[in-house]
Write an enzyme that holds these catalytic residues in place. Structure first.
Site, PDB file in Angstrom:
ATOM      1  N   ARG A  25       0.833  -1.212   0.000  1.00  0.00           N
ATOM      2  CA  ARG A  25       0.000   0.000   0.000  1.00  0.00           C
ATOM      3  C   ARG A  25       0.869   1.263   0.000  1.00  0.00           C
ATOM      4  O   ARG A  25       1.932   1.306   0.586  1.00  0.00           O
ATOM      5  CB  ARG A  25      -0.956  -0.007   1.199  1.00  0.00           C
ATOM      6  N   CYS A  46      23.758  18.359  30.126  1.00  0.00           N
ATOM      7  CA  CYS A  46      23.239  17.009  30.372  1.00  0.00           C
ATOM      8  C   CYS A  46      23.447  16.613  31.827  1.00  0.00           C
ATOM      9  O   CYS A  46      24.576  16.594  32.313  1.00  0.00           O
ATOM     10  CB  CYS A  46      23.944  16.024  29.441  1.00  0.00           C
ATOM     11  N   CYS A  49      25.926  13.609  32.381  1.00  0.00           N
ATOM     12  CA  CYS A  49      27.354  13.715  32.091  1.00  0.00           C
ATOM     13  C   CYS A  49      28.120  13.922  33.395  1.00  0.00           C
ATOM     14  O   CYS A  49      27.639  14.605  34.310  1.00  0.00           O
ATOM     15  CB  CYS A  49      27.612  14.876  31.122  1.00  0.00           C
ATOM     16  N   ASN A  71      16.374   7.831  40.771  1.00  0.00           N
ATOM     17  CA  ASN A  71      15.809   8.878  39.918  1.00  0.00           C
ATOM     18  C   ASN A  71      15.311  10.048  40.772  1.00  0.00           C
ATOM     19  O   ASN A  71      14.579   9.844  41.742  1.00  0.00           O
ATOM     20  CB  ASN A  71      14.646   8.279  39.103  1.00  0.00           C
ATOM     21  N   ASP A  72      15.721  11.271  40.396  1.00  0.00           N
ATOM     22  CA  ASP A  72      15.307  12.454  41.165  1.00  0.00           C
ATOM     23  C   ASP A  72      13.805  12.725  40.993  1.00  0.00           C
ATOM     24  O   ASP A  72      13.213  13.450  41.793  1.00  0.00           O
ATOM     25  CB  ASP A  72      16.112  13.680  40.703  1.00  0.00           C
ATOM     26  N   HIS A 110      28.877  11.005  26.478  1.00  0.00           N
ATOM     27  CA  HIS A 110      27.527  11.404  26.086  1.00  0.00           C
ATOM     28  C   HIS A 110      27.137  10.906  24.691  1.00  0.00           C
ATOM     29  O   HIS A 110      25.950  10.682  24.417  1.00  0.00           O
ATOM     30  CB  HIS A 110      27.463  12.935  26.126  1.00  0.00           C
ATOM     31  N   ASN A 149      15.098   2.886  27.267  1.00  0.00           N
ATOM     32  CA  ASN A 149      14.378   3.573  26.195  1.00  0.00           C
ATOM     33  C   ASN A 149      15.409   4.306  25.380  1.00  0.00           C
ATOM     34  O   ASN A 149      16.119   5.156  25.917  1.00  0.00           O
ATOM     35  CB  ASN A 149      13.412   4.622  26.758  1.00  0.00           C
ATOM     36  N   SER A 157      14.212  11.023  27.306  1.00  0.00           N
ATOM     37  CA  SER A 157      14.322  12.457  27.502  1.00  0.00           C
ATOM     38  C   SER A 157      15.765  12.941  27.330  1.00  0.00           C
ATOM     39  O   SER A 157      16.022  14.129  27.296  1.00  0.00           O
ATOM     40  CB  SER A 157      13.812  12.829  28.892  1.00  0.00           C
ATOM     41  N   HIS A 160      21.998  10.708  26.433  1.00  0.00           N
ATOM     42  CA  HIS A 160      23.129  10.105  27.155  1.00  0.00           C
ATOM     43  C   HIS A 160      22.858   8.602  27.355  1.00  0.00           C
ATOM     44  O   HIS A 160      21.749   8.227  27.746  1.00  0.00           O
ATOM     45  CB  HIS A 160      23.312  10.796  28.509  1.00  0.00           C
ATOM     46  N   HIS A 162      21.973   5.517  28.842  1.00  0.00           N
ATOM     47  CA  HIS A 162      21.536   5.139  30.188  1.00  0.00           C
ATOM     48  C   HIS A 162      20.290   4.266  30.112  1.00  0.00           C
ATOM     49  O   HIS A 162      19.606   4.234  29.095  1.00  0.00           O
ATOM     50  CB  HIS A 162      21.237   6.381  31.034  1.00  0.00           C
ATOM     51  N   GLN A 164      17.064   2.277  32.844  1.00  0.00           N
ATOM     52  CA  GLN A 164      16.340   2.454  34.094  1.00  0.00           C
ATOM     53  C   GLN A 164      16.062   1.113  34.750  1.00  0.00           C
ATOM     54  O   GLN A 164      16.014   0.086  34.080  1.00  0.00           O
ATOM     55  CB  GLN A 164      15.018   3.157  33.834  1.00  0.00           C
ATOM     56  N   GLU A 178       3.549 -13.634  31.739  1.00  0.00           N
ATOM     57  CA  GLU A 178       4.560 -14.608  31.299  1.00  0.00           C
ATOM     58  C   GLU A 178       4.804 -15.665  32.372  1.00  0.00           C
ATOM     59  O   GLU A 178       4.999 -16.838  32.056  1.00  0.00           O
ATOM     60  CB  GLU A 178       5.862 -13.900  30.927  1.00  0.00           C
ATOM     61  N   HIS A 294      13.518  -8.504  25.473  1.00  0.00           N
ATOM     62  CA  HIS A 294      12.696  -8.079  24.331  1.00  0.00           C
ATOM     63  C   HIS A 294      13.258  -6.772  23.780  1.00  0.00           C
ATOM     64  O   HIS A 294      13.541  -5.863  24.555  1.00  0.00           O
ATOM     65  CB  HIS A 294      11.255  -7.778  24.764  1.00  0.00           C
TER      66      HIS A 294
HETATM   67 ZN   LIG Z   1      25.481  13.355  28.892  1.00  0.00          ZN
HETATM   68 ZN   LIG Z   2       9.121 -11.527  28.222  1.00  0.00          ZN
END
Ligand SMILES: [Zn+2]
Ligand SMILES: [Zn+2]
Ligand SMILES: [Zn+2]
Length: 342
Positions: A25, A46, A49, A71-72, A110, A149, A157, A160, A162, A164, A178, A294
């Site tokens: 398509r 950053c 950094c 995390n702040d 960075h 991410n 966001s 750099h 990183h 989580q 699962e 994943h």
């Molecule tokens: Zn950085």
């Molecule tokens: Zn899984």
């Protein structure tokens, strides 16, 4: 295979609609901005950094390999309290959710990404993930979700390098589904779903993207995202804690190879959400659990055209156009572990 069909995901016990005839398509949708590479090794703005001040006045120290901190602006807090509704439990339920949100800087530079880091540097990240999983589990949290991410398209966001780590009082829904599926399969078949599945994929080969001594990476039969991959530990291992030295190295190498293939595919810094699924830290034996990662990348047909989960997918079920086999073939066709220079 070129006509619409649906495929079953045994890990979530859900279906995905595959419509390969639709790849023809014409495209008139949004054309986004490609995410290029940053050549900036240190960014004074950053907060990740080394040596920079974060919002709230805390200082990121001059770290040299990895650096972990709370995390702040955490989504979860370690203290009790929170909303509880027990008076109308059927329809207005709420429960306290205690937790901790940690940030793990992969590298002081960075400009880097997992794809651009060296395998021994990624190995230090693997060691840090292992320690966080152990320590947060020992603090009494029932699940430790480790993820990354990557890229503005995924809502990261900050470029750099990183990731989580969110530890929660309850097992979140994805690993809970699962856990149930793996447990049910083990009970019914007397074997492990992911041990059986990887043997099958290693035999068929069509969906295999990368393989080393410790891990097998495939585009799963039931992939939802166009270039989704599943990284499976070859050994029946429940969590990071059970890996030996060679497996930790193999995981670092595998992450570099997979992310490099992604970057080479559309010659861009490929966005994705990547995360590990492993046994809950709730005190159970969890013999059913099999460690895996994943990769959920949003890109569809170029560095700027992404897939959206809308319409039928929100209301019905997920749907994809190119088959997982075609996606695997595309990923097999580009280099892993090194760059076409971008
Ligand atoms: Zn950085
Ligand atoms: Zn899984
Ligand atoms: Zn297994």
């Amino acid at each position: 295979m070129q006509l619409p069909h649906r495929r079953f995901n045994p890990l979530r016990r859900e279906w995905v609609l595959v419509s390969p005839q639709r790849t023809q398509r014409p495209w008139q949708g949004e054309v986004g901005q490609s995410s290029g590479f940053s050549g900036v090794h240190y960014d004074p703005q950053c907060y990740l950094c080394p040596g920079n001040t974060r919002a709230g006045g805390r200082v990121t120290p001059k770290y040299e390999s990895v650096y972990v901190f709370d995390n702040d602006f955490a989504a979860l807090l370690p203290e009790g309290g929170g909303l509880e509704r027990g008076d109308a439990p059927e329809l207005l339920r709420a429960e306290r959710e205690r937790g901790r949100c940690r940030v793990l800087c992969f590298h002081p530079d960075h400009s880097l990404t997992l794809a651009r880091m060296q395998a021994p540097e990624i190995r230090k990240v693997v060691d840090a993930w292992t320690e966080e999983y152990r320590a947060l589990g020992a603090e009494g949290f029932r699940y430790v979700q480790i993820f990354e991410n990557r890229g503005a398209m995924m809502g990261a966001s900050n470029p750099h390098p990183h990731g989580q780590i969110w530890a929660t009082e309850h097992v979140p829904d994805e690993p809970r589904k699962e856990t149930e599926a793996l447990g049910e399969y083990r009970e019914r078949r007397g074997s492990c779903l992911l041990c059986d599945y990887q043997r099958l994929e290693a035999r068929e080969r069509v969906r295999v993207v990368e393989e080393n001594e410790g891990f097998l990476t495939i585009v799963p039969w039931w992939a939802v995202w166009p270039f989704e991959t599943l990284v499976i530990a070859k050994r029946h291992v429940r969590s990071f804690e059970e890996f030996g030295d060679a497996e930790r190295d193999a995981l670092a190498e595998m992450l570099k190879k997979v992310t490099t293939r992604y970057d080479n595919l559309f010659e861009t810094s490929f966005p994705y959400t990547m995360g590990f699924h492993q046994a809950p830290t709730d005190g159970g034996a969890h013999e059913e659990w099999h460690f895996h990662a994943h990769f959920y990348p949003p890109l569809l047909r170029s560095a700027t055209v992404r897939k959206y989960m809308v319409g039928f997918e929100l209301l019905g079920m997920p749907q994809r156009d190119i088959t997982p086999e075609t996606a695997a073939e595309r990923l097999q066709g580009v280099a892993g572990g090194h760059f076409l220079d971008l």
